[in-house]
Motif scaffolding. Structure first.
Motif, PDB file in Angstrom:
ATOM      1  N   THR A   1       0.828  -1.208   0.000  1.00  0.00           N
ATOM      2  CA  THR A   1       0.000   0.000   0.000  1.00  0.00           C
ATOM      3  C   THR A   1       0.863   1.258   0.000  1.00  0.00           C
ATOM      4  N   LEU A   2       1.903   1.288   0.814  1.00  0.00           N
ATOM      5  CA  LEU A   2       2.809   2.442   0.824  1.00  0.00           C
ATOM      6  C   LEU A   2       3.511   2.606  -0.512  1.00  0.00           C
ATOM      7  N   ASN A   3       3.896   1.500  -1.114  1.00  0.00           N
ATOM      8  CA  ASN A   3       4.538   1.550  -2.424  1.00  0.00           C
ATOM      9  C   ASN A   3       3.589   2.147  -3.457  1.00  0.00           C
ATOM     10  N   TYR A   4       2.311   1.875  -3.335  1.00  0.00           N
ATOM     11  CA  TYR A   4       1.322   2.432  -4.259  1.00  0.00           C
ATOM     12  C   TYR A   4       1.200   3.944  -4.076  1.00  0.00           C
TER      13      TYR A   4
ATOM     14  N   ASN B   1       4.429   5.854 -10.492  1.00  0.00           N
ATOM     15  CA  ASN B   1       4.216   5.008 -11.664  1.00  0.00           C
ATOM     16  C   ASN B   1       3.463   3.702 -11.359  1.00  0.00           C
ATOM     17  N   VAL B   2       3.049   3.478 -10.113  1.00  0.00           N
ATOM     18  CA  VAL B   2       2.268   2.287  -9.770  1.00  0.00           C
ATOM     19  C   VAL B   2       0.791   2.625  -9.922  1.00  0.00           C
ATOM     20  N   LYS B   3       0.099   1.849 -10.731  1.00  0.00           N
ATOM     21  CA  LYS B   3      -1.311   2.101 -11.004  1.00  0.00           C
ATOM     22  C   LYS B   3      -2.189   1.382  -9.985  1.00  0.00           C
TER      23      LYS B   3
END
Length: 150
Positions: free
Chosen positions: A53-56, A61-63
């Motif tokens: 979730t944090l990476n999103y 660039n994370v969809k």
């Protein structure tokens, strides 16, 4: 836990069957291992969901579709983790192999901190789930033999 072999009515070409004997002293140690394994599994599981979730939210660039696809296979295991079943932990190991195969090439191409964290969490969760599955099988076996003997 001790393994003993039955030698009753055996033919020469048959392998002896192993009988698992779990004593009350063994059950105390087994229960501690099981609780620790469940704690590590649940902690790594929640941490992995948080990292995805944090990476999103941090990565531009994370969809949304990528985030949902990365979370969905893990979210399937919530009912089995709430009511522990050894098959849940075993199936989680199979699904975690998929994550491992995806994360390692990402880690090797870009040494980003989140990929390192994901690799550590997936590896730890895999080992903890594998061992917890085994300990839960032994614990259920112990409980079934305990009720039969009572």
């Amino acid at each position: 836990m001790t393994n003993t072999q039955k030698h009753d009515d055996m033919q020469s070409d048959e392998k002896p069957k192993k009988v698992i004997v779990i004593t009350d002293a063994d059950s105390v140690v087994l229960h501690k291992k099981l609780r620790m394994g469940q704690l590590v599994c649940n902690s790594c599981y929640i941490a992995l969901l948080i990292v995805f979730t944090l990476n999103y939210f941090v990565n531009d660039n994370v969809k949304l579709a990528t985030w949902l696809v990365s979370l969905f296979p893990l979210l399937i295991f919530i009912p089995g983790l709430l009511k522990p079943k050894h098959r849940t932990y075993s199936w989680m190991c199979f699904v975690l192999l998929m994550y491992f195969l995806i994360i390692i090439p990402l880690l090797m191409s870009s040494w980003h901190w989140s990929y390192w964290l994901m690799t550590i969490l997936v590896s730890t969760l895999f080992i903890a789930a594998m061992m917890t599955s085994r300990w839960l099988q032994y614990w259920n076996y112990y409980l079934s033999t305990k009720t039969q003997n009572s």
